[in-house]
Scaffold this active site. Structure first.
Site, PDB file in Angstrom:
ATOM      1  N   CYS C 141       0.828  -1.211   0.000  1.00 12.96           N
ATOM      2  CA  CYS C 141       0.000   0.000   0.000  1.00 12.96           C
ATOM      3  C   CYS C 141       0.864   1.262   0.000  1.00 12.96           C
ATOM      4  O   CYS C 141       0.625   2.188  -0.785  1.00 12.96           O
ATOM      5  CB  CYS C 141      -0.933  -0.002   1.208  1.00 12.96           C
ATOM      6  SG  CYS C 141      -0.174  -0.572   2.745  1.00 12.96           S
ATOM      7  N   HIS C 221      -2.460   5.680   6.157  1.00 16.55           N
ATOM      8  CA  HIS C 221      -1.081   6.141   6.244  1.00 16.55           C
ATOM      9  C   HIS C 221      -1.031   7.602   5.791  1.00 16.55           C
ATOM     10  O   HIS C 221      -1.896   8.050   5.035  1.00 16.55           O
ATOM     11  CB  HIS C 221      -0.170   5.367   5.280  1.00 16.55           C
ATOM     12  CG  HIS C 221      -0.174   3.887   5.422  1.00 16.55           C
ATOM     13  ND1 HIS C 221       0.222   3.243   6.557  1.00 16.55           N
ATOM     14  CD2 HIS C 221      -0.500   2.895   4.543  1.00 16.55           C
ATOM     15  CE1 HIS C 221       0.139   1.932   6.377  1.00 16.55           C
ATOM     16  NE2 HIS C 221      -0.304   1.688   5.163  1.00 16.55           N
TER      17      HIS C 221
END
Ligand SMILES: NC(=O)c1ccc[n+]([C@@H]2O[C@H](COP(=O)([O-])OP(=O)(O)OC[C@H]3O[C@@H](n4cnc5c(N)ncnc54)[C@H](O)[C@@H]3O)[C@@H](O)[C@H]2O)c1
Ligand SMILES: NC(=O)c1ccc[n+]([C@@H]2O[C@H](COP(=O)([O-])OP(=O)(O)OC[C@H]3O[C@@H](n4cnc5c(N)ncnc54)[C@H](O)[C@@H]3O)[C@@H](O)[C@H]2O)c1
Ligand SMILES: NC(=O)c1ccc[n+]([C@@H]2O[C@H](COP(=O)([O-])OP(=O)(O)OC[C@H]3O[C@@H](n4cnc5c(N)ncnc54)[C@H](O)[C@@H]3O)[C@@H](O)[C@H]2O)c1
Ligand SMILES: NC(=O)c1ccc[n+]([C@@H]2O[C@H](COP(=O)([O-])OP(=O)(O)OC[C@H]3O[C@@H](n4cnc5c(N)ncnc54)[C@H](O)[C@@H]3O)[C@@H](O)[C@H]2O)c1
Lengths: 343, 343, 343, 343
Positions: C141, C221
């Protein structure tokens, strides 16, 4: 005074505190600690001049880390009069055969099953029964907190029923791998939680049911409790009794503005307490509420330190060093344990 | 069907959900929403084609943000048959004079004092009493959760006593300025908490005491509850009654492995629920435990959505649009509200 | 259109999303999913009518949980044209021999080492190179996020140097056992972190150094990045290029008041996105700043969903189903993936 | 030695630490603290025998709380040679006219604008320039951390460029109302953050850009930094320079297993530091990485205590009590500030 030789096997959250506490006792000598991993706690023990013992297989690892090792855990146990086992949940039981084969008294912690020992222990409740017992299990942090309250309340009026909810801190501050980060977790989802049963290992004949959930915090547990007592009690009597009971302290939230576990810890830091430890149960005075024969209250339990004085007293009970009142007094004095108001 | 004209004043966590729910009702039309700040929620309302009304002073701000405004909140209220007030705690009361002067029925939320309205409301408990009332207050998320359980239990055996602990989510997910980050906060430190009193605004004659603490999580509240009922009840009867009560769902933790509020939310996400909303109370089946006349249980309350169906029903009660059973059924059907097992 | 048969082995965070996405593709058929534990995700798959395959040893467990099983994972692989392996870190590699022995194409995820596959993949960067490759690894990711930015910036001016800090979400929302609760954890403490190396598996010849820390959050994130490009670039050119690149979206914090990862997620919930997934990289427009040949920016990466479109495209690349532009367009259309402004 | 009379106005996180530090200095006397709310911090000050001064309007409140008050803040300032203002952000500036009218020197904190004072201060960087200045502003915790690193690196090779990411702790441990609970918040969303500008108030001529985000933790800030220096430097030279610089300490994560801000704090607790304060910048030795003229590193900043020694030195600089080296040495010795390895 001839000092008894105490070994602490397992030098983590509980072990390092018990070790420091032993070093403050007039009648005890810390002969060393058992440690399997050469982590920062081992380095600090070494810096403090504490003798470290490990398992044979790990001698190399310690050497590589530059940490001095005095021998094997077996060597340490041999030299001791008593071992305080503070290894992780379930590991203590695997050490029992060693302690037995060498004929040593031993204490275990709440992470072990009750049958690892001859008796489960909470100083304010059953010190006398523990006298001379070879194997004593100091109950867990949550159980210790509940027992202090119940046994103290018992002195005012017999406690017949307890209904408690335990909001557990999810991890100790140092445990950076443990969660949850954002969830409440019933622990377990079934009722009653094991804490009720654990209370009954120390005091019998109470109708107690507990429910427990985990919350994403590291500082303290918080309990809400409803006790049903035999005779109607008065709020002031409860407060006065608590104020006169060492190892229980009160905090008045409306007078002091201390309104959370974080602020309790902040006060401990400001008071200069080592590691901000709070071995006392901290009762929110505002929460003490009576309704007929029922008593309601909320209190905080500092999981990292609450069992430390219990371990010290249990050593004395096991080896018959002192009577209850004397032991508790010496422990409290040496560790700076208070009664009365936090502030 | 001629649709009633509903305005929603205050378009935040609750308001935006109530607005969406109104748009799904066959007998209601959303005429617009009141909004004071041109934030992202206003932009989304605009994108959804919802008419936005604001206060005169803020017209300029909205224009600058490129958000279309249809008029003032007063304009909106004039056009409405009923206003659902979902402004922040205490603000609702300041709008009451406006609603009154324009002769409009209005609903208020749990953040207002009970006396803002003619009645406090929980659909499963007192729908019929609310019929025709001009001002209705939908009780808070925690109170709604408790009332669903208590009123449902009442059908099995009269509930005489309730002792509950409320572990509150500290903030809604969007509230990035609210804490705590790492603390448990008694809320308040005194006992009983206001939730007990709030329950009594809807159902009378229950001996109820509540204690509340805040935990650092955003997903759901979690309650632990002990109910004392008139006649000994059977665990299976409780489970069956719950399984047949819409707006209450059960989750069996040992069968499904769902063991926390986070996993309940994960299931809701996987089921494709809009905003992962869970307007049902979610009872941990494993926690249902009976002991004589006592019933213990733990359940989760999704604070963001639990009052949404209550508001829809309260609109119908106030305007006399439907009877209790019919309204609840239509609301449940349109909003996809379940009964039975979550999984 | 004849549909290719796709199996998804490992039905967790990534697997369940990829499975859902496959079911939305006009040229693909989901033949089943491999799952080892009969947890709530398995129950939901069953409810959705997805065929579940497991390992022989676990057939009993599934039966006991009442979840229908269609056969073994080996049975499933045999039937498939291609397998998307979404098992946990490192487990994918242990399945490769099975995929090979049955002659099946397979995709792996970022938790596997790069050498598990013939090529590491990011659709915007190297779709064409991946054409016809039997084994493709979709990068993690964080790497996917970085690559989307770098490859898009490359179109404006050659990226020569990248210095990035990755503030990682510590756990996915469902992972209630993972922490930390209250700590920042360098991950790793050494520099550079492995992310830089992972970027280089897809695009060569960039001087890239990354540093990574874990923060106690579950939502997204967040990266801060400094790119040095060959020719001085203009802030407006960057914004325009981003606005025209699908899978990158901008959010203007000062205009929309969206100022955090939590509010980005709130917008996704309000927009009715399934599971609030955001497969696009979300760039804070306010953060785009140029200083000579340097470009600064901050963006969020929704770890749970960002790799989903990449997996869909990688299937097409591996089997040669479509060219780059066509595949990306079909994927974006079916999954509702945006370009332009979030709001 | 004749002691200078120091007053501390504002007795919160910073003020209480500065007050304690003053009491440890051989050349200073704490004459009292200014405090507006009779909270637990005031109670503790009173218990410690510190004289408390307040504003006239609050005398009653203090009396009601049973906290002794010695007079008004104006009384206190009159008696002082210098005032350390540690009131909340922006409040310091409102006190400046009082300090001026009474002709007193004063220190301000990083929450004030730079122009409140004659100079912004960081001991390792510009002690000498601050000598004799009537008004000195001690820069914020994050800026202090950055400046210690930059000015120390400058001694090895001129720092020409700095690119840093600041991962801020969201709140101090005691601040239970501040969030976020589960989000990363760019702070601000625009680049550069104000920290770069703040660094330039102390040292000129550096090309510095900072980006900042808030993370949900209370323990420490963490910075990732890339410095470009004039001449290629050697990793060992950096380590050696740091090891010889007081107020910077190194922690080697792979040797000691200390891998997070939480474990740094745990070590501080185990070392018995008061309030677990860590006024030193803590650099992860593992993170120090050189690449041509670039130096990369990650370090932690204990926001609650890092500015304490700076305030002590600033008092001496302002009043001309000692030269730079001597002051720093006395401050370090009295406060137990280390150099070298944490462990
Ligand atoms: N942490 C708490 O909140 C808390 C509170 C009350 C009781 N307890 C109980 O105390 C006991 C110890 O828990 P803790 O939190 O201190 O754990 P911990 O993990 O912090 O410490 C355990 C120590 O034992 C050492 N160890 C591990 N395996 C060992 C072995 N085979 N031989 C010797 N040493 C070994 C570890 O290196 C570590 O130092 C457990 O029974 C626990 O349930 C913990
Ligand atoms: N959030 C929850 O968990 C929850 C649950 C149940 C009940 N409630 C109750 O619902 C009510 C609303 O709470 P919320 O969480 O939706 O709040 P919120 O802050 O999310 O939304 C309130 C909205 O009102 C608007 N507003 C503010 N001042 C206004 C004014 N003067 N005129 C018109 N609009 C104004 C704001 O712009 C915002 O859109 C409160 O009474 C609260 O106690 C909230
Ligand atoms: N979660 C993220 O944020 C994320 C993001 C990008 C990439 N990834 C990568 O995706 C992969 C999967 O991660 P995830 O987060 O979905 O994990 P997960 O744990 O949520 O799901 C893994 C699934 O695999 C199943 N499984 C476990 N062992 C198996 C076996 N032997 N055979 C078949 N199935 C098995 C598990 O039951 C589970 O359903 C990893 O490589 C990870 O690095 C994860
Ligand atoms: N907390 C940190 O992490 C940190 C770090 C470095 C610098 N600073 C700076 O230090 C300063 C103080 O911050 P803090 O965190 O100690 O704040 P704080 O809120 O903990 O303490 C401020 C104190 O000032 C008192 N006060 C408030 N108004 C007052 C008034 N009008 N007159 C006198 N006293 C008053 C309050 O009672 C409180 O005791 C700010 O400029 C802040 O930016 C804070």
């Amino acid at each position: 005074m001839e000092k008894v030789k105490v070994a602490v096997n397992g030098y983590g959250t509980i072990g390092k505190r018990v070790a420091d506490a032993i070093r403050l006792q007039p009648d005890m000598e810390l002969i060393g600690v058992g440690k399997t991993s050469p982590n920062y706690e081992a380095i600090i023990a070494d810096k403090k001049g504490i003798k470290i013992y490990t398992v044979k297989d790990n001698l190399g690892k310690f050497e590589k880390s530059g940490i001095r090792v005095a021998g094997t855990i077996e060597d340490m146990v041999k030299e001791a009069d008593i071992v305080v086992d503070t290894t992780p949940n379930g590991v203590g039981a695997t050490y029992k055969p060693l302690y037995q084969s060498l004929g040593k008294n031993a204490l275990f912690q709440g992470g072990e099953k009750a049958d690892v020992a001859d008796i489960s222990f909470s100083a304010l409740c059953n010190y006398d029964e523990a006298k001379g017992k070879k194997y004593i299990r100091v109950v867990s942090c949550n159980t210790t907190g509940m027992l202090r309250i119940i046994c103290t309340m018992n002195k005012i009026s017999k406690v017949e029923k307890v209904r408690a909810t335990i909001v557990r801190r999810a991890a100790d501050p140092k445990e950076v791998k443990r969660g949850p980060i954002n969830s409440i977790v019933p622990d377990p989802a079934s009722v009653p939680s094991h804490h009720a049963k654990d209370v009954l290992t120390v005091i019998k004949g109470i109708d107690i049911v507990t429910m427990a959930v985990i919350a994403p915090t590291t500082l303290m547990h918080l309990h809400t409790m409803v006790l049903t007592v035999k005779n109607k009690v008065n709020r002031d009597d409860i407060i006065n009794t608590f104020l006169n009971t060492p190892r229980i302290i009160l905090v008045n939230s409306s007078r002091t503005t201390v309104s959370s576990t974080a602020e309790i810890i902040e006060v401990s830091r400001d008071m200069g307490r080592v590691r901000y430890d709070i071995p006392e149960v901290v009762v929110f005075e505002d929460s003490i509420y009576t309704n007929g024969n029922e008593v309601f209250l909320m209190y905080g339990v500092h999981q990292e330190s609450i069992v430390v004085p219990e371990n010290i007293d249990a050593i004395r009970a096991s080896l018959g060093l002192m009577g209850k009142e004397e032991s508790i007094k010496v422990t409290n004095d040496t560790l700076g344990i208070m009664k009365g108001y936090l502030l």
